[in-house]
Write a protein that holds these residues in place. Sequence first.
Motif, mmCIF file in Angstrom:
data_model
loop_
_atom_site.group_PDB
_atom_site.id
_atom_site.type_symbol
_atom_site.label_atom_id
_atom_site.label_comp_id
_atom_site.label_asym_id
_atom_site.label_seq_id
_atom_site.Cartn_x
_atom_site.Cartn_y
_atom_site.Cartn_z
ATOM 1 N N GLY A 59 0.782 -1.225 0.000
ATOM 2 C CA GLY A 59 0.000 0.000 0.000
ATOM 3 C C GLY A 59 0.816 1.277 0.000
ATOM 4 O O GLY A 59 0.384 2.292 -0.563
ATOM 5 N N SER A 88 -5.708 -5.426 -6.354
ATOM 6 C CA SER A 88 -7.140 -5.547 -6.082
ATOM 7 C C SER A 88 -7.469 -6.282 -4.791
ATOM 8 O O SER A 88 -8.640 -6.483 -4.477
ATOM 9 C CB SER A 88 -7.824 -6.269 -7.255
ATOM 10 O OG SER A 88 -7.251 -7.557 -7.453
ATOM 11 N N ASP A 89 -6.449 -6.674 -4.023
ATOM 12 C CA ASP A 89 -6.658 -7.420 -2.785
ATOM 13 C C ASP A 89 -6.011 -6.678 -1.624
ATOM 14 O O ASP A 89 -4.792 -6.701 -1.457
ATOM 15 C CB ASP A 89 -6.057 -8.833 -2.920
ATOM 16 C CG ASP A 89 -6.377 -9.730 -1.733
ATOM 17 O OD1 ASP A 89 -6.727 -9.210 -0.659
ATOM 18 O OD2 ASP A 89 -6.249 -10.968 -1.880
ATOM 19 N N ALA A 90 -6.836 -6.007 -0.825
ATOM 20 C CA ALA A 90 -6.320 -5.192 0.279
ATOM 21 C C ALA A 90 -5.645 -6.030 1.355
ATOM 22 O O ALA A 90 -4.791 -5.533 2.084
ATOM 23 C CB ALA A 90 -7.453 -4.370 0.891
ATOM 24 N N SER A 91 -5.997 -7.321 1.451
ATOM 25 C CA SER A 91 -5.341 -8.170 2.437
ATOM 26 C C SER A 91 -3.903 -8.477 2.042
ATOM 27 O O SER A 91 -3.062 -8.767 2.892
ATOM 28 C CB SER A 91 -6.114 -9.477 2.616
ATOM 29 O OG SER A 91 -6.062 -10.277 1.450
ATOM 30 N N ASN A 93 -2.076 -6.203 -0.143
ATOM 31 C CA ASN A 93 -1.322 -4.942 -0.197
ATOM 32 C C ASN A 93 -1.208 -4.237 1.157
ATOM 33 O O ASN A 93 -0.477 -3.245 1.281
ATOM 34 C CB ASN A 93 -1.869 -3.996 -1.279
ATOM 35 C CG ASN A 93 -3.284 -3.492 -1.019
ATOM 36 O OD1 ASN A 93 -3.635 -3.077 0.082
ATOM 37 N ND2 ASN A 93 -4.115 -3.489 -2.077
ATOM 38 N N SER A 95 -2.962 -2.306 2.832
ATOM 39 C CA SER A 95 -3.256 -0.870 2.836
ATOM 40 C C SER A 95 -3.943 -0.410 4.114
ATOM 41 O O SER A 95 -3.696 0.709 4.587
ATOM 42 C CB SER A 95 -4.112 -0.505 1.620
ATOM 43 O OG SER A 95 -5.241 -1.359 1.510
ATOM 44 N N TYR A 96 -4.787 -1.262 4.707
ATOM 45 C CA TYR A 96 -5.457 -0.821 5.930
ATOM 46 C C TYR A 96 -4.453 -0.603 7.052
ATOM 47 O O TYR A 96 -4.506 0.396 7.774
ATOM 48 C CB TYR A 96 -6.522 -1.827 6.374
ATOM 49 C CG TYR A 96 -7.381 -1.305 7.493
ATOM 50 C CD1 TYR A 96 -8.501 -0.521 7.215
ATOM 51 C CD2 TYR A 96 -7.056 -1.546 8.827
ATOM 52 C CE1 TYR A 96 -9.277 0.001 8.241
ATOM 53 C CE2 TYR A 96 -7.826 -1.034 9.854
ATOM 54 C CZ TYR A 96 -8.936 -0.260 9.564
ATOM 55 O OH TYR A 96 -9.688 0.264 10.580
ATOM 56 N N TYR A 101 -7.114 2.459 5.505
ATOM 57 C CA TYR A 101 -8.284 2.138 4.682
ATOM 58 C C TYR A 101 -7.869 1.097 3.649
ATOM 59 O O TYR A 101 -6.691 0.954 3.323
ATOM 60 C CB TYR A 101 -8.834 3.380 3.974
ATOM 61 C CG TYR A 101 -7.852 4.045 3.032
ATOM 62 C CD1 TYR A 101 -7.793 3.699 1.677
ATOM 63 C CD2 TYR A 101 -6.979 5.030 3.485
ATOM 64 C CE1 TYR A 101 -6.900 4.300 0.821
ATOM 65 C CE2 TYR A 101 -6.083 5.649 2.631
ATOM 66 C CZ TYR A 101 -6.052 5.278 1.293
ATOM 67 O OH TYR A 101 -5.153 5.875 0.450
ATOM 68 N N ASP A 102 -8.843 0.358 3.150
ATOM 69 C CA ASP A 102 -8.572 -0.654 2.136
ATOM 70 C C ASP A 102 -8.415 0.015 0.774
ATOM 71 O O ASP A 102 -9.330 0.702 0.304
ATOM 72 C CB ASP A 102 -9.710 -1.675 2.073
ATOM 73 C CG ASP A 102 -9.714 -2.601 3.276
ATOM 74 O OD1 ASP A 102 -8.661 -2.720 3.932
ATOM 75 O OD2 ASP A 102 -10.774 -3.196 3.562
ATOM 76 N N PHE A 103 -7.277 -0.195 0.153
ATOM 77 C CA PHE A 103 -7.017 0.387 -1.157
ATOM 78 C C PHE A 103 -7.183 -0.661 -2.245
ATOM 79 O O PHE A 103 -6.646 -1.763 -2.141
ATOM 80 C CB PHE A 103 -5.596 0.960 -1.229
ATOM 81 C CG PHE A 103 -5.249 1.510 -2.592
ATOM 82 C CD1 PHE A 103 -5.598 2.807 -2.933
ATOM 83 C CD2 PHE A 103 -4.611 0.705 -3.532
ATOM 84 C CE1 PHE A 103 -5.306 3.294 -4.193
ATOM 85 C CE2 PHE A 103 -4.317 1.197 -4.795
ATOM 86 C CZ PHE A 103 -4.665 2.501 -5.133
ATOM 87 N N ILE A 104 -7.918 -0.286 -3.291
ATOM 88 C CA ILE A 104 -8.148 -1.176 -4.423
ATOM 89 C C ILE A 104 -7.923 -0.384 -5.717
ATOM 90 O O ILE A 104 -8.368 0.755 -5.848
ATOM 91 C CB ILE A 104 -9.594 -1.730 -4.430
ATOM 92 C CG1 ILE A 104 -9.866 -2.568 -3.172
ATOM 93 C CG2 ILE A 104 -9.852 -2.550 -5.692
ATOM 94 C CD1 ILE A 104 -9.028 -3.818 -3.067
#
Length: 208
Positions: A59, A88-91, A93, A95-96, A101-104
């Motif tokens: 992220g 496309s998978d925040a788990s 990357n 990012s949270y 926050y979850d980034f996509i």
Amino acid sequence: MKIKTFPLGSYMTNCYLVWNENNEASLFDCSDSKLQGILSFIKEHNLELKNVILTHGHGDHIGGINEITKLFPNATLYIGKEEEKFLSDASLNLSYAIQGYDFIYTGKFTPIKEGDSIFGFEVIDTPGHTTGSKCFYNSDARIMISGDTLFRRSYGRFDLPTGNLSQLQKSLKKICENFPEDTIVYSAHSEPTTLGEEKRVLKSQGMI
């Protein structure tokens, strides 16, 4: 070849704008959507952004790509083929944990692999920090963009999703033994260094 560092995001990730004598530019990593500094520099120096090149999919390296690709729709986004799911998978990357926050990202991109050449840079597979981490080497300028693979006096973590210590050690040995020691290394989280300096440090640490 000229290079300018832009530390961005919550981790102050070093993002590198590189440009040539024709005022064509590539951005290595884009960690945050607050791009005022980069945009001002591009405008001031009359640069044309041709590419956004990602060293890997965490992220703090991809958090600004939604914004940059909207602002520069003709620029090509590149990432290692093994890292596609990170976009496309925040788990993956993370990012949270990094940004809160979850980034996509669901836009267009071009996958890359070892041996490809982008903007005069050779693509080098350097798995270990993540499975698809890449370094980028320009032989004319003798510079290497190393992402989170190699830092000044350190190296990337290998305890995150798809990370692997054995792979990282092989990658560090690979770049230290196959590229000139006077190569200037620009990493994502440290000051510039040289491969020769880091080769000696990594040997003393038992990493290569």
